[in-house]
Design a protein around this motif. Structure first.
Motif, PDB file in Angstrom:
ATOM      1  N   VAL A  17      48.971  49.957  42.119  1.00 14.56           N
ATOM      2  CA  VAL A  17      48.007  49.102  41.406  1.00 14.56           C
ATOM      3  C   VAL A  17      47.968  47.737  42.099  1.00 14.56           C
ATOM      4  O   VAL A  17      49.005  47.125  42.320  1.00 14.56           O
ATOM      5  CB  VAL A  17      48.392  48.913  39.927  1.00 14.56           C
ATOM      6  N   HIS A  18      46.776  47.288  42.451  1.00 13.43           N
ATOM      7  CA  HIS A  18      46.594  45.941  43.006  1.00 13.43           C
ATOM      8  C   HIS A  18      45.870  45.094  41.973  1.00 13.43           C
ATOM      9  O   HIS A  18      44.817  45.484  41.461  1.00 13.43           O
ATOM     10  CB  HIS A  18      45.776  46.006  44.300  1.00 13.43           C
ATOM     11  N   VAL A  19      46.461  43.954  41.637  1.00 11.18           N
ATOM     12  CA  VAL A  19      45.837  42.995  40.729  1.00 11.18           C
ATOM     13  C   VAL A  19      45.462  41.764  41.536  1.00 11.18           C
ATOM     14  O   VAL A  19      46.321  41.152  42.181  1.00 11.18           O
ATOM     15  CB  VAL A  19      46.786  42.593  39.584  1.00 11.18           C
ATOM     16  N   ALA A  20      44.188  41.405  41.524  1.00  7.69           N
ATOM     17  CA  ALA A  20      43.713  40.238  42.256  1.00  7.69           C
ATOM     18  C   ALA A  20      43.201  39.191  41.276  1.00  7.69           C
ATOM     19  O   ALA A  20      42.369  39.494  40.409  1.00  7.69           O
ATOM     20  CB  ALA A  20      42.603  40.630  43.223  1.00  7.69           C
ATOM     21  N   LEU A  21      43.719  37.970  41.402  1.00  2.00           N
ATOM     22  CA  LEU A  21      43.253  36.852  40.590  1.00  2.00           C
ATOM     23  C   LEU A  21      42.134  36.148  41.354  1.00  2.00           C
ATOM     24  O   LEU A  21      42.335  35.696  42.484  1.00  2.00           O
ATOM     25  CB  LEU A  21      44.391  35.874  40.306  1.00  2.00           C
ATOM     26  N   ALA A  35      46.951  32.023  31.400  1.00  6.62           N
ATOM     27  CA  ALA A  35      46.476  33.180  30.635  1.00  6.62           C
ATOM     28  C   ALA A  35      46.367  34.412  31.528  1.00  6.62           C
ATOM     29  O   ALA A  35      46.666  35.532  31.098  1.00  6.62           O
ATOM     30  CB  ALA A  35      45.127  32.860  29.997  1.00  6.62           C
ATOM     31  N   ALA A  36      45.943  34.205  32.765  1.00  4.84           N
ATOM     32  CA  ALA A  36      45.825  35.323  33.697  1.00  4.84           C
ATOM     33  C   ALA A  36      47.186  35.943  33.992  1.00  4.84           C
ATOM     34  O   ALA A  36      47.335  37.168  34.019  1.00  4.84           O
ATOM     35  CB  ALA A  36      45.166  34.847  34.995  1.00  4.84           C
ATOM     36  N   LEU A  45      42.390  49.042  41.085  1.00  2.50           N
ATOM     37  CA  LEU A  45      42.167  47.635  41.395  1.00  2.50           C
ATOM     38  C   LEU A  45      41.758  46.925  40.116  1.00  2.50           C
ATOM     39  O   LEU A  45      40.745  47.276  39.502  1.00  2.50           O
ATOM     40  CB  LEU A  45      41.077  47.467  42.460  1.00  2.50           C
ATOM     41  N   HIS A  46      42.575  45.964  39.711  1.00  2.00           N
ATOM     42  CA  HIS A  46      42.246  45.104  38.570  1.00  2.00           C
ATOM     43  C   HIS A  46      41.904  43.717  39.111  1.00  2.00           C
ATOM     44  O   HIS A  46      42.669  43.154  39.905  1.00  2.00           O
ATOM     45  CB  HIS A  46      43.418  45.000  37.596  1.00  2.00           C
ATOM     46  N   ILE A  47      40.772  43.182  38.684  1.00  2.00           N
ATOM     47  CA  ILE A  47      40.354  41.843  39.095  1.00  2.00           C
ATOM     48  C   ILE A  47      40.326  40.957  37.856  1.00  2.00           C
ATOM     49  O   ILE A  47      39.644  41.273  36.874  1.00  2.00           O
ATOM     50  CB  ILE A  47      38.962  41.864  39.755  1.00  2.00           C
ATOM     51  N   LEU A  48      41.094  39.873  37.903  1.00  2.00           N
ATOM     52  CA  LEU A  48      41.122  38.920  36.796  1.00  2.00           C
ATOM     53  C   LEU A  48      40.305  37.705  37.209  1.00  2.00           C
ATOM     54  O   LEU A  48      40.675  36.967  38.131  1.00  2.00           O
ATOM     55  CB  LEU A  48      42.555  38.503  36.472  1.00  2.00           C
TER      56      LEU A  48
END
Length: 207
Positions: free
Chosen positions: A133-137, A48-49, A196-199
């Motif tokens: 854009v940095h996306v961190a799971l 889903a992430a 910064l997006h954190i999932l």
């Protein structure tokens, strides 16, 4: 004064306390991360992430993604077949053109909304620095309470890798890149990502 317990025991206690307060820590982390400019999302699973990353990037017109690990790049390619997802180690040139960089976070710190990122390969590290854009799971089970707890996690990872003769490049990230060096005017994205997006990903274990 009695000596402090050995590091492994102290770290086990950190994770035990974190597991016992998981919902509250997750809510506190999300609130703190939002206050420093990060955008926090929740995902019910790893799959889903990955689909959420693809949806977010696609809705913003991204032309390509670059991932910090091969498995992450492969998962993104499955989630978004029409959106190129490169592995930074195999295709380092992709970092120069990709607007979105995707990585895993080792840990989150509820006190400050910070994430701890561990990426050793030099090219892969740049996925958290060069794209806008940095996306961190972030595994939802890997959120600790305090800065002190986060430093224990950091120290344990460094010492473990040293024993194995491996490099240990860890960074703490608190919100998007920002500076006020120029006439004390706050500017976002000068030295790193503007967003910064954190999932927060459910079902993933502690490091």
């Amino acid at each position: 004064m009695s000596p402090a317990p050995p590091l492994p025991e102290r770290l086990q206690e950190v994770w035990r306390r974190a597991a016992g307060a998981a919902p509250a820590l997750r809510a506190r982390f999300m609130a703190a991360a939002g206050k420093v400019g990060a955008v926090v999302h929740e995902a019910g699973s790893r799959e889903a992430a990955l689909h959420l990353v693809a949806e977010l990037a696609g809705s913003r017109g991204a032309r390509g993604l670059v991932a910090a690990a091969a498995a992450l790049a492969e998962g993104l390619a499955r989630a978004a077949p029409g959106l190129p997802a490169a592995d930074a180690e195999r295709e380092p040139g992709a970092i120069l053109s990709a607007e979105w960089g995707v990585s895993w976070a080792l840990c989150g710190v509820a006190e400050t909304g910070s994430i701890i990122v561990h990426i050793d390969p030099p090219d892969a590290r740049l996925t958290t620095m060069l794209p806008s854009v940095h996306v961190a799971l972030l595994p939802d089970a890997a959120i600790v309470e305090s800065l002190e707890d986060g430093l224990l996690v950091t120290r344990d990872r460094i010492l473990r890798l040293q024993r194995e003769g491996q490099p240990s490049y860890l960074s703490w990230v608190t919100g998007p890149s920002r500076t006020a060096d120029i006439e004390r005017v706050l500017t976002i994205g000068v030295h790193g990502p503007r967003e910064l997006h954190i999932l927060v990903v459910a079902g993933e274990g502690v490091p």
